[in-house]
Design an enzyme around this catalytic site. Structure first.
Site, PDB file in Angstrom:
ATOM      1  CD1 TRP A 171       1.926   6.201 -10.126  1.00 31.00           C
ATOM      2  CD2 TRP A 171       1.739   7.036  -8.051  1.00 31.00           C
ATOM      3  NE1 TRP A 171       1.842   7.573 -10.233  1.00 31.00           N
ATOM      4  CE2 TRP A 171       1.729   8.103  -8.977  1.00 31.00           C
ATOM      5  CE3 TRP A 171       1.629   7.325  -6.691  1.00 31.00           C
ATOM      6  CZ2 TRP A 171       1.617   9.433  -8.569  1.00 31.00           C
ATOM      7  CZ3 TRP A 171       1.525   8.651  -6.287  1.00 31.00           C
ATOM      8  CH2 TRP A 171       1.508   9.699  -7.208  1.00 31.00           C
ATOM      9  CE  LYS A 216      -3.497  -2.141  -0.597  1.00 26.83           C
ATOM     10  NZ  LYS A 216      -4.066  -2.024  -1.950  1.00 26.83           N
ATOM     11  CB  SER A 217       4.395   1.884  -0.026  1.00 29.55           C
ATOM     12  OG  SER A 217       4.378   1.311   1.253  1.00 29.55           O
ATOM     13  N   GLY A 218       2.424   2.347  -2.844  1.00 29.90           N
ATOM     14  CA  GLY A 218       2.521   2.885  -4.205  1.00 29.90           C
ATOM     15  C   GLY A 218       3.137   1.893  -5.180  1.00 29.90           C
ATOM     16  CB  THR A 219       3.183  -1.835  -5.161  1.00 32.95           C
ATOM     17  OG1 THR A 219       3.058  -1.775  -3.760  1.00 32.95           O
ATOM     18  CG2 THR A 219       4.146  -2.910  -5.591  1.00 32.95           C
ATOM     19  CB  THR A 221      -2.286  11.168 -13.675  1.00 35.37           C
ATOM     20  OG1 THR A 221      -3.200  10.694 -14.661  1.00 35.37           O
ATOM     21  CG2 THR A 221      -1.287  12.134 -14.286  1.00 35.37           C
ATOM     22  CE1 TYR A 277       0.242   6.614  -3.377  1.00 40.57           C
ATOM     23  CE2 TYR A 277      -0.106   8.620  -2.107  1.00 40.57           C
ATOM     24  CZ  TYR A 277      -0.588   7.638  -2.945  1.00 40.57           C
ATOM     25  OH  TYR A 277      -1.911   7.666  -3.338  1.00 40.57           O
ATOM     26  CG  HIS A 281       4.408  -6.313  -1.071  1.00 40.22           C
ATOM     27  ND1 HIS A 281       4.500  -5.008  -1.463  1.00 40.22           N
ATOM     28  CD2 HIS A 281       3.168  -6.732  -1.459  1.00 40.22           C
ATOM     29  CE1 HIS A 281       3.377  -4.664  -2.081  1.00 40.22           C
ATOM     30  NE2 HIS A 281       2.561  -5.679  -2.091  1.00 40.22           N
ATOM     31  CG  MET A 327      -2.226   4.552 -13.472  1.00 38.19           C
ATOM     32  SD  MET A 327      -1.030   4.359 -12.145  1.00 38.19           S
ATOM     33  CE  MET A 327      -1.378   2.702 -11.550  1.00 38.19           C
ATOM     34  N   GLY A 365      -6.087   7.870  -3.768  1.00 37.07           N
ATOM     35  CA  GLY A 365      -4.820   8.345  -4.325  1.00 37.07           C
ATOM     36  C   GLY A 365      -4.368   9.691  -3.789  1.00 37.07           C
ATOM     37  CB  SER A 389      -4.207   2.502   1.550  1.00 34.46           C
ATOM     38  OG  SER A 389      -4.299   1.908   0.292  1.00 34.46           O
TER      39      SER A 389
HETATM   40  S1  PPS Z   1      -0.605  -3.113  -3.112  1.00 33.19           S
HETATM   41  O1  PPS Z   1      -1.883  -3.864  -2.895  1.00 33.19           O
HETATM   42  O2  PPS Z   1       0.267  -3.229  -1.933  1.00 33.19           O
HETATM   43  O3  PPS Z   1       0.079  -3.512  -4.324  1.00 33.19           O
HETATM   44  O4  PPS Z   1      -1.064  -1.588  -3.235  1.00 33.19           O
HETATM   45  P1  PPS Z   1      -0.162  -0.364  -3.718  1.00 33.19           P
HETATM   46  O5  PPS Z   1      -0.187  -0.296  -5.203  1.00 33.19           O
HETATM   47  O6  PPS Z   1       1.146  -0.383  -3.045  1.00 33.19           O
HETATM   48  O7  PPS Z   1      -0.961   0.867  -3.120  1.00 33.19           O
HETATM   49  C1  PPS Z   1      -2.300   1.174  -3.480  1.00 33.19           C
HETATM   50  C2  PPS Z   1      -2.505   2.646  -3.182  1.00 33.19           C
HETATM   51  O8  PPS Z   1      -1.830   3.436  -4.174  1.00 33.19           O
HETATM   52  C3  PPS Z   1      -2.781   4.307  -4.775  1.00 33.19           C
HETATM   53  N1  PPS Z   1      -2.386   4.611  -6.168  1.00 33.19           N
HETATM   54  C4  PPS Z   1      -2.128   5.857  -6.598  1.00 33.19           C
HETATM   55  N2  PPS Z   1      -2.140   7.042  -5.952  1.00 33.19           N
HETATM   56  C5  PPS Z   1      -1.865   8.148  -6.690  1.00 33.19           C
HETATM   57  N3  PPS Z   1      -1.590   8.119  -8.013  1.00 33.19           N
HETATM   58  C6  PPS Z   1      -1.562   6.947  -8.693  1.00 33.19           C
HETATM   59  N4  PPS Z   1      -1.303   6.947  -9.990  1.00 33.19           N
HETATM   60  C7  PPS Z   1      -1.832   5.739  -7.971  1.00 33.19           C
HETATM   61  N5  PPS Z   1      -1.906   4.420  -8.302  1.00 33.19           N
HETATM   62  C8  PPS Z   1      -2.244   3.746  -7.186  1.00 33.19           C
HETATM   63  C9  PPS Z   1      -4.095   3.556  -4.654  1.00 33.19           C
HETATM   64  O9  PPS Z   1      -5.195   4.401  -4.872  1.00 33.19           O
HETATM   65  C10 PPS Z   1      -3.967   3.055  -3.217  1.00 33.19           C
HETATM   66  O10 PPS Z   1      -4.061   4.118  -2.269  1.00 33.19           O
HETATM   67  P2  PPS Z   1      -5.437   4.587  -1.563  1.00 33.19           P
HETATM   68  O11 PPS Z   1      -5.007   5.505  -0.463  1.00 33.19           O
HETATM   69  O12 PPS Z   1      -6.121   3.373  -1.052  1.00 33.19           O
HETATM   70  O13 PPS Z   1      -6.209   5.313  -2.635  1.00 33.19           O
END
Ligand code: PPS
Length: 288
Positions: free
Chosen positions: A50, A45-48, A220, A185, A100, A224, A251, A130
């Site tokens: 993304w 949930k750290s931005g993987t 963005t 992130y 992870h 996505m 996000g 998240s």
């Molecule tokens: S996982 O399940 O661990 O692989 O999830 P992970 O991808 O690490 O984290 C998911 C959160 O990232 C947000 N996200 C984004 N935020 C901003 N911009 C972009 N492009 C983006 N892509 C993914 C996603 O919405 C999840 O955060 P939250 O706070 O739940 O919205």
């Protein structure tokens, strides 16, 4: 959050549905890392995802074809999960591989290689929120009882992939290594283009301005969320209940303020300070 059914590997909890002793043992002791591999490493949930989007777009010089054709979780599989090795064999080089895993059980062959790591971190309060929502839509997790009980589990590290504190402190031991790049992130949110330029430099990828603009445009939150190959809607309903919420949820940074009581935030800060007291590192979210 713990999974509905867990096992521990060297003390770290993993979900039985997607991982096994064999899959983690293979990841740690057998997986052959190639010198040009690029690892996308995060605590969940750290931005993987993304970063998967960004790295694959950089590799393809902004071309969206792959992102429009292949579900994001297959573009850069988590190499420790069951069945991922077959998928990884199909990746073109340089392979972009997600994980992870905490550093102490990461691929042994990585440490003697020239492979690179991009480590993305996020304010742990937002990670918690998240994940709390994610647990409600994904069948892997046991259903959260209350935010307070989940918070205690998170702060004790009684969650899949273990303690956030251990993960971050472990991986940041590599912070001065040339093969290691860390980013947050929150930095991605604040200046996506600037981050893409820095990542390209670290990877030795020369992209012209037009290609960089395309990487930014397609990674963005809005792009996505609208791309069915990036927003996880391709996950079968029995794995993810799409009627209960969305993987691409909000996000943003700071959503924890809409969820925590003052007491919960103070409790979090107290444990955070205790656990990070011995760790001399200033995090982006502590300054902003
Ligand atoms: S996982 O399940 O661990 O692989 O999830 P992970 O991808 O690490 O984290 C998911 C959160 O990232 C947000 N996200 C984004 N935020 C901003 N911009 C972009 N492009 C983006 N892509 C993914 C996603 O919405 C999840 O955060 P939250 O706070 O739940 O919205």
């Amino acid at each position: 959050m713990l999974a509905a059914d867990n096992f521990r590997y060297k003390g770290v909890p993993f979900p039985k549905k997607s991982h096994s002793e064999e899959s983690i043992d293979f990841a740690e002791n057998v997986f052959p890392v190639l010198d040009d591999d690029i690892f996308n490493i995060t605590y969940p949930k750290s931005g993987t995802n993304w970063m998967i989007e960004i790295l694959n777009l950089i590799k393809n010089k902004g071309d969206i074809t792959l992102s429009n054709q292949v579900p994001i979780y297959m573009r850069s599989p988590w190499y420790e999960s069951i069945g991922s090795n077959e998928q990884i064999q199909t990746l073109t080089r340089p392979r972009i591989i997600s994980s992870h895993l905490p550093i102490q059980i990461f691929a042994k062959s990585f440490f003697n290689s020239k492979a690179k790591v991009i480590y993305t971190m996020r304010n742990p309060k937002d990670i918690f929120v998240s994940n709390y929502h994610f647990a409600k839509i994904i069948s892997l997790f046991k259903q959260p009882e209350s935010l307070q009980s989940c918070l205690e589990e998170f702060l004790q590290g009684n969650v899949i992939y273990g303690s956030w504190f251990d993960h971050v402190k472990g991986w940041l031991q590599m912070k001065d290594d040339d093969r290691f790049f860390f980013i947050t992130y929150e930095e991605l949110l604040q200046d996506l283009r600037g981050c893409v330029v820095r990542i390209c430099k670290f990877l030795g990828q020369e992209l012209d301005d037009e290609a960089i603009d395309l990487v930014v445009k397609h990674s963005t939150f809005k792009s996505m969320k609208e791309n069915k190959m990036s927003n996880w809607t391709t996950m079968p309903d029995d794995v993810m209940d799409h009627s209960k919420g969305s993987f691409m949820r909000k996000g943003v940074s700071g959503d924890w303020k809409n969820h925590f009581t003052v007491a919960q935030s103070e409790y979090f800060d107290k444990i955070y300070q205790e656990k990070m007291r011995d760790f001399n590192f200033k995090f982006f979210w502590e300054e902003n």
